[in-house]
Write an enzyme that holds these catalytic residues in place. Sequence first.
Site, short mmCIF file in Angstrom:
data_model
loop_
_atom_site.label_atom_id
_atom_site.label_comp_id
_atom_site.label_asym_id
_atom_site.label_seq_id
_atom_site.Cartn_x
_atom_site.Cartn_y
_atom_site.Cartn_z
N LEU A 28 0.70 -1.30 -0.06
CA LEU A 28 0.09 0.00 0.11
C LEU A 28 0.83 1.13 -0.02
O LEU A 28 0.47 2.38 -0.48
CB LEU A 28 -1.04 -0.02 1.27
N ASP A 73 6.21 13.81 12.27
CA ASP A 73 6.15 13.81 10.78
C ASP A 73 4.89 13.77 10.27
O ASP A 73 4.38 13.35 9.51
CB ASP A 73 6.75 12.33 10.58
#
Length: 795
Positions: free
Chosen positions: A513, A632
């Site tokens: 993915l 992040d």
Amino acid sequence: MASLPLMNMLVITVMLLVLPIPATAQSRTNITLGSSLVANAATSTWLSPSAEFAFGFQPTAGGGYLLAIWFHKIPEKTIIWSANRDNPAPEGSTVRLAANGRLQLSDPSGRQFWAADPAAAYAALLDTGNLVLFSAASENLWQSFDQPTDTLVPSQILNQGGQLISSFSDKNYSRGRFFFAMQSDGNLVGYTRNFPMNDGIKAYLATMTVGDGFRYIFNASGYLNLVARNGTLLRNIFSNTGASTAQFYQRLTLDYDGVLRRYLYPKSNSSGGRPAAWSVFEFSPSNICTAVTQDTGGGVCGLNSLCSLGTDQRPRCTCPWGYSAIDPNYWATACKRDFLPQTCDHDQDHFGFNDMPDADWPLSDYAHFTQVSEDWCRQDCLADCFCDVAIYRNTDCWKKRVPLSNGKIDSGVQGKALIKVRTRNSTVVSPSFGRSGKRNRDAFIIAGAVLLGTSVFLNILLLVSKLLFNSRRTWSRVEEGEGNKRSVYPGVNIRCFSFKELEEATNGFSEQLGNGAYSTVYKGALIDEDGKMVAVKKLSRMVDDAEKEFRAEVSSISKTNHKNLVQLLGYCDEGQNRLLVYEFMSNGSLATFLFENSPKPNWYTRVQIAFAVARGLCYLHEECSTQIIHCDIKPQNVLLDDAHTAKISDFGLAKLMRADQTRTTTGIRGTRGYVAPEWFRNMPITVKVDVYSYGIMLLELVCCRKNFDPDVEDQRRQILSDWAYDCCCDGAVEEMLVEEEMRDDDIKRFEKMVRIAMWCVQEDPELRPQMKRVVHMLEGSAEVPPPPDPASFVC
Ligand SMILES: *[C@@H]1O[C@H](CO)[C@@H](O)[C@H](O)[C@H]1NC(C)=O
Ligand SMILES: *[C@@H]1O[C@H](CO)[C@@H](O)[C@H](O)[C@H]1NC(C)=O
Ligand SMILES: *[C@@H]1O[C@H](CO)[C@@H](O)[C@H](O)[C@H]1NC(C)=O
Ligand SMILES: *[C@@H]1O[C@H](CO)[C@@H](O)[C@H](O)[C@H]1NC(C)=O
């Protein structure tokens, strides 16, 4: 009365006063008996003496011709009248002023389908745009001004009994969904039309001059006057009158959207080289979306649709999320559901809500509760299989069923619409896992049963626990018999998977993915949980001493629970293999959604996402038992579920991925991307690094583009955050708008969001707001002062 049934009025009184036109003002070019025109490509016309108006055939978008009068000197050939708006004439049709004095329209076979009947001696198209049939004694026997379609021009009068009927759309001149009538009771009233019938449904505009009003005159100097029978001026319908007819062509048109607009077009082409165009001088009602609420029919837009005002003050019809236009080419199309409705069969788990602030369908409710919370409202609608939409405002909750009517989005509406959508289809066992899955599970149960009876089982468990912990911890919390499904980490209530299980679930890690420097994500299905889809993240490399960290992180992630965080379902910690199992997010990452989708996601969805991410981050920073700094935040790490609800992923892995962070490069041309300056400055890393990244992402969300885009021609605009600051300073934030049409409130919200983003991307971490404050600013409960220059910080 405004609501007087119009039918009566139409049937009883048609008192069209036929007045002789003052001959002095007019020059005429006579059209003699026997003259005719043919509908074909080389259209010939009868012109008024000044050639400002023409009479003849105009082709329509749907084929066929309208017998019409139009402004002849302007390129658009704007039609002011037509004889056959509902029945375009086929090619080859003829209009003839017959020998018997009748003006007749016939198709090529000679079948007559329109006629003006007086026995005229001649006809003339006057310089006012009026086509008149005259007797031999030059008496006015018939005039097109008495049969208006949707437009009045200067010197035209709307007498009692007269009406304007809007067109169906901008291209289709058929009679549409609104009309405006000078009623016999003296009131000038705008109605929604019971399309395709002629009667009115509900008035949405009225002069309230019952008993007084007599005729509505667009006089030759360009004033719009409602006058009484004795000729006294009752009022100007528009306050702003007096645009000169010498300088401008003018018309008053009841447009297809129900708005009565007065248009001007400069006669001389002196508009600075720009091609001239019709411009709206004044209009009424000011907001058709909120003006119209009719008992039957869809409202301004079709059923289930929502009406909002664009920046051009014209209504736009949009479908709510989960619904789509039945006829995408029709401006006011109705919307259909794109999912199977709830069945009343305990399938409520498969449904969720899309929130639309300031949206409402004011009628169509079947239940109303007061003094309830929003959450209660949601739950109640969710559990009720009849409920398609709930409206929550203050502490009121209304439940509604489709079809919904009179939908509108407007800041005056307040509250929000909770639109129920299907988030999951009932079964999702993918065939490749389904059958073999059952067998494996059975085999496992048998193996377990055999093992259970032996001491080997105990030994294996001990061995596993050693592998997992490498420590003195006991596994007393693990309940026997279910050991494999429960967590063996203390205080962690998520599932522990074996590597083999995950290998099977992902079909041997076959479908990738996503892929980062330190992990790869695979698609999987849990065989023993009805094929539930999952995302399996395989961590490939970690900093030293990661084992303890892994456990600590899994433990803290597993304690999070927020609708805007991707839910951790389980993990695997077996030898070198460390994997995390997350809920599957079917709509992929925000990065793809935002930057690669075409058409671009709409404004409302983007705003929802901005809210969702802010709430998720706020939770990580302030509401978790151990504060989690994401480190992040970027669109790649925000995922979207079936209902496009945004959820933050990859949180809590910061310590594991520390090496990754510090090595982030500064990117091209000094853009740092999402990474806060602290990372490069040897400053302490705090929650404010996430605020910075969020700020950049917020800009990208509202502007629907990447922070750094080398393809942007204007260099000044290549770095979005720099450009945004310039625009903030110059008060020119509107330059950054993406949407072609946006409501004023949305523009305000856009500007506010840009300002919030500018606060978030301050180089000085101290100046950046906490996420909690960001949420408050977004929600409007905290002010957003003008931001300082982000780069003013000197370290
Ligand atoms: C038009 O016809 C009428 C009646 O026959 C006549 O009086 C008039 O002068 C004619 N006008 C022109 C411009 O031919
Ligand atoms: C125009 O609208 C009318 C009313 O709905 C419809 O019957 C007709 O087919 C339309 N004409 C064209 C050319 O689309
Ligand atoms: C038009 O109406 C205004 C008042 O509304 C009036 O001042 C003006 O004289 C009128 N013009 C004509 C040509 O009747
Ligand atoms: C449910 O199934 C239908 C038909 O197979 C599909 O079009 C739709 O996208 C699915 N919806 C979701 C939420 O998976």
